[in-house]
Design an enzyme around this catalytic site. Structure first.
Site, PDB file in Angstrom:
ATOM      1  N   ASP A 151       0.842  -1.210   0.000  1.00 19.11           N
ATOM      2  CA  ASP A 151       0.000   0.000   0.000  1.00 19.11           C
ATOM      3  C   ASP A 151       0.872   1.253   0.000  1.00 19.11           C
ATOM      4  O   ASP A 151       1.925   1.277   0.629  1.00 19.11           O
ATOM      5  CB  ASP A 151      -0.892  -0.004   1.256  1.00 19.11           C
ATOM      6  N   HIS A 224      -9.481  -1.249  -8.058  1.00 19.80           N
ATOM      7  CA  HIS A 224      -9.278  -0.156  -7.093  1.00 19.80           C
ATOM      8  C   HIS A 224      -8.342   0.896  -7.684  1.00 19.80           C
ATOM      9  O   HIS A 224      -8.584   2.096  -7.570  1.00 19.80           O
ATOM     10  CB  HIS A 224      -8.697  -0.738  -5.797  1.00 19.80           C
TER      11      HIS A 224
HETATM   12  C1  HEM Z   1     -10.353  -0.651   2.287  1.00 20.92           C
HETATM   13  C2  HEM Z   1      -9.516   0.338   2.336  1.00 20.92           C
HETATM   14  C3  HEM Z   1      -8.391   0.456   1.344  1.00 20.92           C
HETATM   15  C4  HEM Z   1      -7.359  -0.389   1.089  1.00 20.92           C
HETATM   16  C5  HEM Z   1      -7.053  -1.711   1.790  1.00 20.92           C
HETATM   17  C6  HEM Z   1      -6.580   0.197   0.033  1.00 20.92           C
HETATM   18  C7  HEM Z   1      -5.450  -0.385  -0.528  1.00 20.92           C
HETATM   19  C8  HEM Z   1      -4.787   0.088  -1.643  1.00 20.92           C
HETATM   20  C9  HEM Z   1      -3.695  -0.576  -2.313  1.00 20.92           C
HETATM   21  C10 HEM Z   1      -3.131  -1.936  -1.905  1.00 20.92           C
HETATM   22  C11 HEM Z   1      -3.299   0.200  -3.343  1.00 20.92           C
HETATM   23  C12 HEM Z   1      -2.204  -0.071  -4.388  1.00 20.92           C
HETATM   24  C13 HEM Z   1      -0.851   0.485  -4.086  1.00 20.92           C
HETATM   25  C14 HEM Z   1      -0.783   1.972  -3.946  1.00 20.92           C
HETATM   26  O1  HEM Z   1      -0.985   2.427  -2.837  1.00 20.92           O
HETATM   27  O2  HEM Z   1      -0.546   2.716  -4.896  1.00 20.92           O
HETATM   28  C15 HEM Z   1      -4.119   1.389  -3.316  1.00 20.92           C
HETATM   29  C16 HEM Z   1      -4.015   2.437  -4.185  1.00 20.92           C
HETATM   30  C17 HEM Z   1      -4.727   3.591  -4.088  1.00 20.92           C
HETATM   31  N1  HEM Z   1      -5.779   3.853  -3.233  1.00 20.92           N
HETATM   32 FE1  HEM Z   1      -6.494   2.599  -1.840  1.00 20.92          FE
HETATM   33  N2  HEM Z   1      -7.137   1.385  -0.323  1.00 20.92           N
HETATM   34  C18 HEM Z   1      -8.251   1.588   0.438  1.00 20.92           C
HETATM   35  C19 HEM Z   1      -9.126   2.668   0.386  1.00 20.92           C
HETATM   36  C20 HEM Z   1      -8.943   3.771  -0.419  1.00 20.92           C
HETATM   37  C21 HEM Z   1      -9.792   4.924  -0.418  1.00 20.92           C
HETATM   38  C22 HEM Z   1     -11.044   5.097   0.444  1.00 20.92           C
HETATM   39  C23 HEM Z   1      -9.261   5.807  -1.325  1.00 20.92           C
HETATM   40  C24 HEM Z   1      -9.710   7.178  -1.738  1.00 20.92           C
HETATM   41  C25 HEM Z   1     -10.840   7.726  -1.399  1.00 20.92           C
HETATM   42  C26 HEM Z   1      -8.069   5.182  -1.886  1.00 20.92           C
HETATM   43  C27 HEM Z   1      -7.228   5.778  -2.807  1.00 20.92           C
HETATM   44  C28 HEM Z   1      -6.181   5.134  -3.439  1.00 20.92           C
HETATM   45  C29 HEM Z   1      -5.361   5.758  -4.466  1.00 20.92           C
HETATM   46  C30 HEM Z   1      -5.459   7.197  -4.980  1.00 20.92           C
HETATM   47  C31 HEM Z   1      -4.452   4.780  -4.895  1.00 20.92           C
HETATM   48  C32 HEM Z   1      -3.378   4.926  -5.993  1.00 20.92           C
HETATM   49  C33 HEM Z   1      -4.003   4.547  -7.317  1.00 20.92           C
HETATM   50  C34 HEM Z   1      -3.011   4.580  -8.454  1.00 20.92           C
HETATM   51  O3  HEM Z   1      -2.502   5.665  -8.759  1.00 20.92           O
HETATM   52  O4  HEM Z   1      -2.741   3.506  -9.002  1.00 20.92           O
HETATM   53  N3  HEM Z   1      -7.910   3.949  -1.311  1.00 20.92           N
HETATM   54  N4  HEM Z   1      -5.027   1.298  -2.270  1.00 20.92           N
END
Ligand code: HEM
Length: 324
Positions: A151, A224
Site C-alpha cells: 500500500d 481499485h
Molecule cells: C479498504 C480500504 C483500502 C485499502 C485496503 C486500500 C489499498 C490500496 C492498495 C493496496 C493500493 C495499491 C498500491 C498503492 O498504494 O498505490 C491502493 C491504491 C490507491 N488507493 Fe487505496 N485502499 C483503500 C481505500 C482507499 C480509499 C477510500 C481511497 C480514496 C478515497 C483510496 C485511494 C487510493 C489511491 C489514490 C491509490 C493509488 C491509485 C493509483 O494511482 O494507481 N484507497 N489502495
C-alpha cells in the site's frame, strides 16, 4: 525579502511503523472551547518535548478540525472548501458519515512515542473533548495493507506531495493548510483470503507479490487502482495516503484505517464516489464486497503557523451571544 510561505503540518513526513488516529467531538459547556483554542498553541511544543527524547523516532502529529467545530471554535473567516463529510453509495455499500470535530494523526516508529504524545495531548484537552474513535495502527511487513497488497506505492513524494496537498492561491488566506478524510474499514478476511490471488489482483489492479501494476489490457476498469486514478485535463490528480492496518485477531477484527490528504476535498470525494457508486454507476470497487466503512469524517488541517495562531482567536460572536 524571501516570500513568506506558511509551513504545512507534518503530513508528508516519511512513513512510520506505528500510528494512533484519534477522532473526538467537542464537549458542550462553558470554557471548553477556550481550552481547545488555547491547546492549539501547545501542540508543537508538546510534540517537540516528547519527540526530543528519541531523536530518531520520527514522531509527528497532525491536527484537523471538522466543519461545525471550526465555526464553533474560530468563526470566520472559514476555509473555502470545508464542509461536513458527505456520504456516498447506498444499501450494503455506503461510505458512512460519523461525528468528528477534532482529528489527531500521530505517527512514530515506535508505539511508545505515539502513546506518550497521545496521552500528553489528550491530557491537556481534558473534559473539553470526548474521544469517539481511537485506532492504533501498525506497519505490516513490506508496507502491506491488511489485505496483503503493498500500500502507498503511488503516493506523491517531495515537491509533488506538497503541490497536491497544500492549499495555494485558490484560498490564499489558508495557504499551506490542507484537507484530510479518514475512514475506518473492517474486512471480511475469510472471504478475501478464499479468493484466488489472480482474482484479488484484478480487484486491486496490481500483482500481489511484486506490486507491479497490471497491464492496461488486463486491468479492469472496476479495479481499485483504476477507480482511484483521476485525470483532470490530461493531468493526474493525486492525494497523499498514509493508511495503516489495525485489528484484534482475538476478536476477529481486521481493519484498514484510510487517511487521505489533499488541497481540496474534491479529489478524495470523487474517488469515494467512483469506489462506492461506480464509474460509471454500477462499476464499483469490488474491494468493498470484502470491506465495510464504519466511520467517515472530513477535517481542515491548518498550516503549522495557523494552528499556533488559532490560539489567539477570540470566541466567535455567535458563540459569545449564546452565553450572554
Ligand atoms: C479498504 C480500504 C483500502 C485499502 C485496503 C486500500 C489499498 C490500496 C492498495 C493496496 C493500493 C495499491 C498500491 C498503492 O498504494 O498505490 C491502493 C491504491 C490507491 N488507493 Fe487505496 N485502499 C483503500 C481505500 C482507499 C480509499 C477510500 C481511497 C480514496 C478515497 C483510496 C485511494 C487510493 C489511491 C489514490 C491509490 C493509488 C491509485 C493509483 O494511482 O494507481 N484507497 N489502495
Amino acid at each position: 525579502m524571501p516570500e513568506y510561505r506558511p509551513e504545512p503540518q507534518a503530513f508528508s513526513s516519511p512513513v512510520t511503523r506505528s500510528a494512533i488516529f484519534i477522532v473526538a467531538t467537542l464537549a458542550n459547556g462553558d470554557g471548553h472551547a477556550d481550552i481547545v483554542r488555547a491547546w492549539c498553541a501547545d501542540v508543537a511544543p508538546v510534540v517537540r518535548a516528547v519527540g526530543h527524547r528519541v531523536p530518531s523516532g520520527k514522531l509527528s502529529c497532525v491536527c484537523g478540525f471538522g466543519s461545525s467545530a471550526w465555526d464553533r471554535l474560530f468563526g470566520g473567516p472559514r476555509p473555502a472548501a470545508l464542509h461536513p463529510f458527505r456520504e456516498y453509495g447506498s444499501g450494503e455499500r455506503v461510505a458512512v458519515a460519523t461525528p468528528g470535530d477534532l482529528l489527531l494523526h500521530i505517527r512514530a516508529d515506535s508505539m511508545d512515542l505515539c502513546f506518550e504524545l497521545a496521552t500528553q495531548l489528550l491530557g491537556k484537552l481534558g473534559d473539553a473533548i470526548r474521544v469517539v474513535d481511537e485506532v492504533h495502527g501498525f506497519q505490516n511487513f513490506d508496507m502491506r495493507a491488511m489485505i496483503g497488497f503493498v500500500d502507498g506505492t503511488e503516493n506523491p513524494t517531495g515537491r509533488e506531495a506538497v503541490d497536491f496537498t497544500a492549499i495555494g492561491d485558490e484560498d490564499a488566506e489558508f495557504a499551506g493548510s490542507s484537507y484530510v478524510i479518514v475512514q475506518k474499514y473492517l474486512h471480511d478476511m475469510a472471504g478475501w483470503n478464499a479468493l484466488p490471488v489472480e482474482k484479488q489482483e484484478l480487484i486491486i489492479g496490481r500483482k500481489k507479490l511484486s506490486d507491479i501494476e497490471l497491464d492496461a489490457d488486463v486491468k479492469p476498469s472496476s479495479s481499485h487502482s483504476s477507480l482511484t486514478t483521476l485525470d483532470e485535463n490530461g493531468q493526474e490528480v493525486k492525494i497523499l495516503r498514509d493508511n495503516m492496518p489495525f485489528g484484534r485477531p482475538g476478536a476477529g477484527e481486521f481493519g484498514t484505517y484510510f487517511i487521505g490528504y489533499a488541497r481540496s476535498p474534491a479529489p478524495i470525494e470523487q474517488m469515494l464516489e467512483n469506489m462506492f457508486v461506480g464509474r460509471p454507476p454500477g462499476n464499483y470497487d469490488r474491494l468493498l464486497d470484502f470491506s465495510r466503512a464504519v466511520t467517515g469524517s472530513l477535517f481542515f488541517v491548518p498550516s503549522a503557523d495557523l494552528l499556533e495562531a488559532l490560539a489567539d482567536r477570540s470566541a466567535p460572536a455567535a458563540v459569545v451571544r449564546q452565553h450572554e
